[in-house]
Motif scaffolding. Structure first.
Motif, mmCIF file in Angstrom:
data_model
loop_
_atom_site.group_PDB
_atom_site.id
_atom_site.type_symbol
_atom_site.label_atom_id
_atom_site.label_comp_id
_atom_site.label_asym_id
_atom_site.label_seq_id
_atom_site.Cartn_x
_atom_site.Cartn_y
_atom_site.Cartn_z
ATOM 1 N N ARG A 1 -8.536 8.170 12.587
ATOM 2 C CA ARG A 1 -7.725 7.082 12.009
ATOM 3 C C ARG A 1 -6.836 7.667 10.909
ATOM 4 N NH1 ARG A 1 -9.587 1.446 10.732
ATOM 5 N NH2 ARG A 1 -10.630 1.684 12.731
ATOM 6 N N SER B 1 -3.909 5.963 5.794
ATOM 7 C CA SER B 1 -3.155 4.820 5.261
ATOM 8 C C SER B 1 -3.632 3.500 5.863
ATOM 9 C CB SER B 1 -1.659 4.996 5.545
ATOM 10 O OG SER B 1 -1.452 5.164 6.936
ATOM 11 N N ARG B 2 -4.429 3.591 6.939
ATOM 12 C CA ARG B 2 -4.888 2.354 7.597
ATOM 13 C C ARG B 2 -6.356 2.058 7.308
ATOM 14 N NH1 ARG B 2 -4.024 3.435 13.354
ATOM 15 N NH2 ARG B 2 -5.033 1.425 13.602
ATOM 16 N N SER C 1 -9.546 0.512 5.046
ATOM 17 C CA SER C 1 -9.821 -0.575 4.103
ATOM 18 C C SER C 1 -10.307 0.050 2.789
ATOM 19 C CB SER C 1 -10.904 -1.490 4.667
ATOM 20 O OG SER C 1 -12.137 -0.791 4.708
ATOM 21 N N GLU D 1 6.653 5.622 3.203
ATOM 22 C CA GLU D 1 5.859 4.603 3.892
ATOM 23 C C GLU D 1 5.417 3.495 2.937
ATOM 24 O OE1 GLU D 1 3.138 6.559 6.803
ATOM 25 O OE2 GLU D 1 1.739 5.012 6.079
#
Lengths: 270, 251, 210
Positions: A143, A146-147, A149, B150
């Motif tokens: 993953r 930045s994604r 939790s 970003e």
């Protein structure tokens, strides 16, 4: 080797002529124990942790320090002038900046410290795999950081710290952004970490410290006001009520036997 | 046929220099060849749907620019055969040729660069730069920029909303909007400075310093080596530069 | 002893400099979009470069400018790469002015901005003329066409068009950077090599107990 920490008469100013941010700090942390630095914001807890890590000596070239620090068998007069990596692992208060920001997957992020150490090949893969499974991150290996939790980010930050096998852990407000489940996990983590490292953590409350710490250090205004073990700390709590918020404060005051309260607080975290 | 970053870079350099030398009709043919290559050579095919769409949009933009360039120069320049057009204007052959020459050159350059950047990600470029001997801080800066690119829009949006809620004049007259712009910029820069300080400490605490080498996909970037293809393109580029200098002196 | 360029660059991006330069490159790419969102008729595509030049130094500003153009080419208009010399001029000149204290005195800031704008127009004119012959599908194309129609050469027309917008844009950029840096407390400014290039806000420093 799991180091002791010995600080003698430490003074530190960021700039000459400005007020000291650390004044006459004397502290001894035994090997393999957990010391909690407690106090309000601005007490000097983070500064002390950063001084011990070596990042202050490395980055603040205008700083003025006096005193002596002994970490294991390394003596610093007055403070470390370089970052003590990989012996020291430092967890930032804001874990989002703990990560490098340049890696595309969690696995690569964990390997960042190993790459900086020059560890490659099988040893690199082994340590990354071990960290992924220890912190229940195997399913997040590919993953993008930045994604993640908040809780996942915290686990990745911790894993990235431990992958280089530090013998001294400096944790800056490690539970400030965690929910109660994650706080429980942090308690378990610190208890197991003490087997292989000395731990120094900071917190602005006392609940977490009571669950994990062996040594309690109360700070305010850059000075140490109190150092002692759990019993000594609980007996002196009233003196610091203006500095340390406690969710069970009323309970503590109303209890005649402080040991009962202590065991109740400890039971919440176990 | 697979090309690495160095080969693609040297090929792009050669194409840019070639575009300066060639007449407009050969540049037009070169553009067609590049478009065919885009569909047939995997290494230079845009890497994603988003990049393919961007390629199409930008190709359209540059085509319009070329057409306008040709027309404007045809209308403004004088010399050679003149053609009368409705509205009392005349288009000159010299102007049209100048416009076409400039336009086709721009189209080749733009297409070459679009193909390069469309098929090469920034991390791959960073890896190439490190293997070519660039300082690791430069490479780290390039990669860290991607992180900020970003996150910056979300950060700006958050500050924009917060300031608007506080009554900042972000939708009033121009003077007020300028003030509002500063009210967004100031906390943005301040928070970025604080984050930069923390981030620099975190990087150093994890062992990053000027002597380290960044690792990409589990492999430390291999020492830069010149391939035959890169060398060939660089040699051709050198001859192009010589030709351009010669032409310039002859003029 | 004169430091080499490499040594000076290392000093400029030491510590907080490196992540800050990365942020400023991203700012170059997005500040223009923010200005458009607020319907302000300014580019501000060199705001980050100027910030780096003042707070870090000229060499890191040059790097910030060039990288902005490389990434701008990668994410936006591919020929932005060719305007890198303009960013080099902006980074170098702003760094030069900052070192000489031009950002410590408020009245020198707009003068510096105008000079910078003129230099930027001079640097960008040959590139815009040779690559685009003055047509970039922007509102300013009309100005170029006008200047050409009254008898100026292509290069002159593009230069005059640049003179009509660059000094204003760069002056606004300089003023913004001055105001931004002036609002920073000493403890943050001192983390940058160029922290002494900006005036110290004594009221703010008292607030931060320094």
């Amino acid at each position: 080797m799991v180091p002791t920490i010995d600080i003698r008469s430490l003074h530190y100013q960021y700039f000459e002529g400005t007020p000291s941010v650390l004044t006459d700090i004397n502290l001894h942390v035994p090997s393999g124990s957990c010391a909690a630095l407690l106090g309000p914001a601005g007490a000097g807890k983070t500064t002390l942790l950063q001084v011990l890590s070596g990042v202050v000596g490395s980055q603040f070239t205008t700083g003025k320090a006096d005193g002596r620090i002994l970490i294991g068998d390394q003596e610093f007069l007055p403070i470390p002038s370089r970052v003590l990596f990989p012996e020291v692992g430092y967890l930032m208060q804001d874990v989002s900046v703990q990560l490098s920001g340049i890696k595309e997957t969690v696995a690569e992020e964990l390997a960042f410290s190993l790459d900086n150490l020059g560890i490659t090949g099988d040893e690199r893969s082994r340590r990354v795999s071990a960290a992924l499974s220890e912190f229940d991150l195997a399913h997040l290996a590919h993953r993008a950081p930045s994604r993640l939790s908040g809780g996942e980010l915290q686990r990745v930050a911790l894993a990235s710290l431990l992958v280089s096998n530090p013998s001294l852990l400096l944790l800056d407000e490690p539970i400030s952004a965690l929910d109660s489940m994650a706080q429980q996990r942090m308690v378990s983590f610190i208890r197991s970490a003490k087997r292989t490292a000395t731990v120094l953590l900071s917190d602005s409350g006392i609940d977490f410290a009571l669950a994990v710490a062996d040594l309690f250090v109360v700070m305010d205004g850059g000075r140490i006001l109190f150092t002692g073990n759990r019993n000594q700390f609980l007996n002196s709590l009233q003196s610091f009520s203006h500095l340390l918020p406690i969710s069970l404060w009323d309970e503590v005051l109303s209890q005649s036997r402080r040991m009962t309260v202590d065991s109740r607080i400890t039971r919440v975290f176990t | 046929m697979r090309f690495d970053v160095g080969e693609k870079l040297s090929a792009t350099l050669f194409l840019i220099l070639l575009a300066i030398i060639l007449p407009w009709y050969l540049n037009a043919a070169l553009v067609l060849c590049l478009l065919i290559a885009r569909s047939t050579v995997p290494s230079i095919r845009p890497a994603s749907q988003v990049l393919r769409r961007r390629f199409r949009q930008l190709s359209g933009y540059f085509t319009i620019v070329v057409v306008l360039m040709t027309l404007v120069n045809g209308l403004l320049m004088e010399g050679g055969t003149q053609w009368e057009v409705p509205g009392g204007f005349s288009i000159s052959r010299v102007g049209l040729e100048f416009g076409l020459r400039t336009g086709m050159r721009l189209l080749v350059i733009a297409t070459s660069l679009l193909l390069f950047f469309g098929s090469t990600t920034i991390p791959r470029i960073a890896q190439f730069l490190q293997s070519a001997g660039w300082p690791v801080q430069l490479v780290m800066t390039l990669l860290l920029t991607l992180h900020f690119v970003e996150t910056l829009p979300d950060r700006v949006s958050m500050i924009f909303t917060a300031q608007e809620a506080r009554g900042a004049p972000v939708r009033a007259n121009m003077f007020a909007r300028t003030k509002g712009f500063f009210l967004i910029l100031s906390p943005l820069v301040l928070s970025a400075i604080v984050e930069s300080i923390d981030r620099s400490m975190a990087l150093e605490l994890r062992g990053f310093h000027r002597g380290t080498k960044l690792t990409f996909d589990g492999e430390t970037a291999a020492p830069g080596r010149m391939t035959i293809v890169s060398l060939a393109f660089l040699v051709l580029s050198f001859f192009c530069i010589l030709w351009i200098i010669l032409q310039w002196f002859q003029q | 002893m004169t430091k080499t360029i490499r040594e000076q660059f290392q000093l400029e991006i030491a510590g907080a400099g490196l992540p800050f330069v990365a942020f400023c490159i991203a700012l170059n790419l997005t500040a223009g979009q923010l200005a458009s969102a607020l319907k302000l008729p300014i580019y501000l595509d060199s705001l980050g470069t100027v910030l780096v030049a003042v707070l870090c130094g000229p060499w890191s500003a040059i790097m910030a400018g060039v990288f902005s153009n490389i990434l701008g080419s990668a994410f936006g208009n591919p020929v932005m790469l060719f305007f890198s010399p303009v960013m080099i001029v902006i980074g170098a000149f702003t760094g030069f002015l900052a070192k000489r204290g031009w950002f410590r005195k408020w009245y020198l800031v707009p003068i510096g901005g105008v000079l910078q704008g003129v230099l930027a127009a001079i640097a960008s004119a040959p590139i815009a003329a040779y690559l685009f012959s003055g047509v970039m599908l922007a509102g300013t194309d009309v100005l170029v066409i006008y200047f050409r129609s009254v008898g100026n050469t292509l290069l002159q027309s593009v230069f005059f068009q640049g003179l009509s917008s660059d000094p204003v844009d760069k002056t606004i950029t300089y003023i913004l950077v001055y105001l931004l840096c002036r609002s920073l407390p000493l403890r943050l400014l001192q983390r940058f090599r160029g922290g002494n290039n900006v005036p110290r806000n004594e009221a703010l420093n008292r607030t931060y107990a320094l």
